[in-house]
Scaffold this active site. Structure first.
Site, PDB file in Angstrom:
ATOM      1  CG  ASP A  39       1.395  -2.160   1.470  1.00 32.97           C
ATOM      2  OD1 ASP A  39       1.175  -2.161   0.241  1.00 32.97           O
ATOM      3  OD2 ASP A  39       2.540  -2.151   1.949  1.00 32.97           O
ATOM      4  N   GLY A  63      13.082  -4.803  -0.985  1.00 36.85           N
ATOM      5  CA  GLY A  63      13.023  -6.098  -1.651  1.00 36.85           C
ATOM      6  C   GLY A  63      12.386  -7.160  -0.774  1.00 36.85           C
ATOM      7  CG  ASN A  64      13.407  -8.446   3.275  1.00 36.58           C
ATOM      8  OD1 ASN A  64      14.458  -7.902   3.568  1.00 36.58           O
ATOM      9  ND2 ASN A  64      13.280  -9.764   3.232  1.00 36.58           N
ATOM     10  CB  SER A  65       7.933  -5.127  -0.061  1.00 32.76           C
ATOM     11  OG  SER A  65       8.059  -3.927   0.628  1.00 32.76           O
ATOM     12  N   GLY A  68     -16.848   3.544  14.984  1.00 30.57           N
ATOM     13  CA  GLY A  68     -17.459   4.879  15.023  1.00 30.57           C
ATOM     14  C   GLY A  68     -17.005   5.770  16.148  1.00 30.57           C
ATOM     15  CG  HIS A  74       4.672  -1.410  -1.384  1.00 31.53           C
ATOM     16  ND1 HIS A  74       4.365  -1.849  -0.121  1.00 31.53           N
ATOM     17  CD2 HIS A  74       5.963  -1.733  -1.585  1.00 31.53           C
ATOM     18  CE1 HIS A  74       5.423  -2.424   0.420  1.00 31.53           C
ATOM     19  NE2 HIS A  74       6.419  -2.360  -0.452  1.00 31.53           N
TER      20      HIS A  74
END
Length: 495
Positions: free
Chosen positions: A163, A233-235, A291, A133
């Site tokens: 992500d 902002g830490n992402s 499964g 992101h």
């Protein structure tokens, strides 16, 4: 049980109106240039000195700026006067183009937008891991190092499900971080979150590991939880241990306000390493599927108690199997509804998060040994894991990615039920052209542009042909889950 309403918030920092995206990274072990350093543990009851960890980790964490240029887009809007005052001049006087039911289209100019996040240098020659992101939708990516040097970056690969994203800058002798095995992390262990929260570059916050294998949303369901302060902002930044080694990529917070309240989550390096390797080798994450559908044993037992039923499965830890998927790895190995998985490859499995952590490190075709209880009797089985298409083939990036779906040939049981000889089943939908067109999950595609769809190769070929044609449309016909025949027109053009 008290219900708490919170929101999971991606931790990328927004500037103006921003979309942020994540990127995937490749794992690296300790190198000759960066040997693993042993740091003495603090004496029980004494403070922990985190200055060494901060000094080691800060040079490896970068600031990432995502720029999305101004674009012309076509948007739909409702005109309540169209039915009363139709425009015979086809929009010549500026009222846009309508379709006769009050819905009209017009072109708008979007503003230039920027977003910010963090990333972690994992190799000295410029590979950087961040969140998907953080880099999603970027027309330009700018990376600023700890010493304020700036570089343009390109995306090597990205995966929305985990992500994670992997980007690359053209540089040498960079301070690559040492990557630790997140499986060795212990609850209560001191950690640092390193990144660029709220536009404050080169920030370090401290806390402990609050939990492991935490289930969050539909993506990664085996995250490290920490109370180290994590904000927007830490992402894509680093979660490191007291030796300054990477144990996770910061991804989201759990908050009622959008700001840190003590719950942050990081993607473990065990998952990160595998995702990065897949992106480099195949351009696509190779997801292994066991499964089954089910829940933690304690959750299942509690739900049955609420119904007034007493259940004794012989254990209160493990995975209760509520459904065995047709033609999946578990079905092939003879597992059944009501079985309880307790171990995989002799590793104890207490929760779905732990199960996901193990399976996320595997690829289709890998074999695992499953220990389970059936009527409280211990049994074992060897499973050959499959991909989302129900086979063990390597899945490579293809033009069908634009559709935003996962597909597999329709099973024999469904062929018989629908009285058809072939088709491709939509087994999973994400953001993409199919979802935009209203095609439902479970839809059976029989023909596209009058071509029979029997294999994934058939689908890839017809999408490739359509994307280079003048019309750029897929005319799809097939059956929904009720057996009703339906038709869709899917445009491949980008607005």
């Amino acid at each position: 049980m008290k219900k708490i309403v919170n929101i999971a918030v991606p931790t990328s920092c927004l500037v103006a109106v921003v979309l942020s995206v994540t990127a995937l990274n490749k794992s690296t072990a300790a190198t000759p240039e960066q040997p693993a350093v042993t740091v003495a543990a603090a004496t029980p009851g004494q403070p922990v000195d985190l200055t060494y960890a901060a000094d080691k980790a800060l040079p490896s964490v970068v600031y990432i700026k995502n720029t999305q240029n101004s674009k012309v887009q076509t948007v739909e809007y409702n005109d309540p006067f169209e039915d009363f005052f139709s425009d015979p001049f086809g929009g010549f006087f500026g009222r846009g183009q309508g379709n006769g039911n009050g819905s009209r289209r017009r072109q708008v100019q979007t503003p230039k937008r920027t977003a910010a996040g963090s990333g972690v240098i994992i190799t000295s020659d410029g590979y950087i891991v961040t969140n998907n992101h953080v880099v999603d939708g970027a027309d330009e990516l700018t990376v600023t190092l700890n010493d304020n040097k700036e570089y343009s970056a390109r995306i090597i690969g990205a995966d929305a499900t985990t992500d994670l994203a992997l980007i690359k800058i053209d540089a040498k002798q960079l301070p690559a971080i040492v990557i630790a095995n997140s499986d060795n992390v212990k609850i209560g262990e001191w950690v640092l979150a390193v990144g660029n929260p709220l536009g404050l570059n080169n920030t370090v916050t401290a806390g402990i590991v609050s939990a492991k294998a935490r289930t969050m949303g539909q993506g990664v369901q085996s995250m490290i939880q920490t109370d180290a302060a994590i904000n927007q902002g830490n992402s894509g930044g680093a979660l490191v241990n007291t030796r300054g080694e990477l144990i996770g990529i910061n991804a989201m917070i759990y908050s009622q306000t959008g700001s840190n309240i003590g719950y942050g989550f990081a993607i473990p390096t065990t998952i990160m390493n595998k995702v990065v390797d897949d992106l480099k080798k195949y351009g696509h994450v190779q997801r292994a599927m066991i499964g089954i559908k089910g829940s933690d044993v304690n959750a299942y037992v509690d739900s049955e108690k609420e119904k007034g039923k007493e259940v004794d499965l012989g254990t209160m830890e493990g995975i209760y199997i509520a459904e065995v998927l047709e033609d999946g790895a578990a079905a092939d190995a003879g597992l059944k509804e009501g079985d309880v998985i307790t171990h995989i490859d002799d590793q104890k499995i207490k929760s779905f998060g732990e199960l996901q952590n193990v399976i996320a490190q595997k690829r289709p075709g890998d074999k695992i040994t499953v220990t389970y209880l059936r009527n409280k009797s211990k049994k074992t089985a060897t499973l050959t894991l499959k991909n989302e298409q129900g086979n063990t083939k390597v899945v490579k990036n293809a033009d069908i990615d634009v559709l935003g779906g996962q597909f597999r040939p329709v099973s024999d049981a469904k062929k018989e039920h629908l009285n058809i000889g072939y088709g491709l089943e939509v087994i999973k939908l994400s953001a993409g052209k199919l979802k935009e067109a209203g095609i439902p999950n479970g839809f059976i595609i029989q023909r596209i542009n009058d071509q029979p769809m029997k294999t994934l190769e058939d689908l890839q070929e017809v999408v490739k042909e359509a994307s280079t044609s003048k019309e750029q449309v897929l005319y799809i016909q097939g059956f929904d889950s009720t057996g009703k025949k339906r038709y869709f027109a899917v445009s491949l053009e980008n607005d």
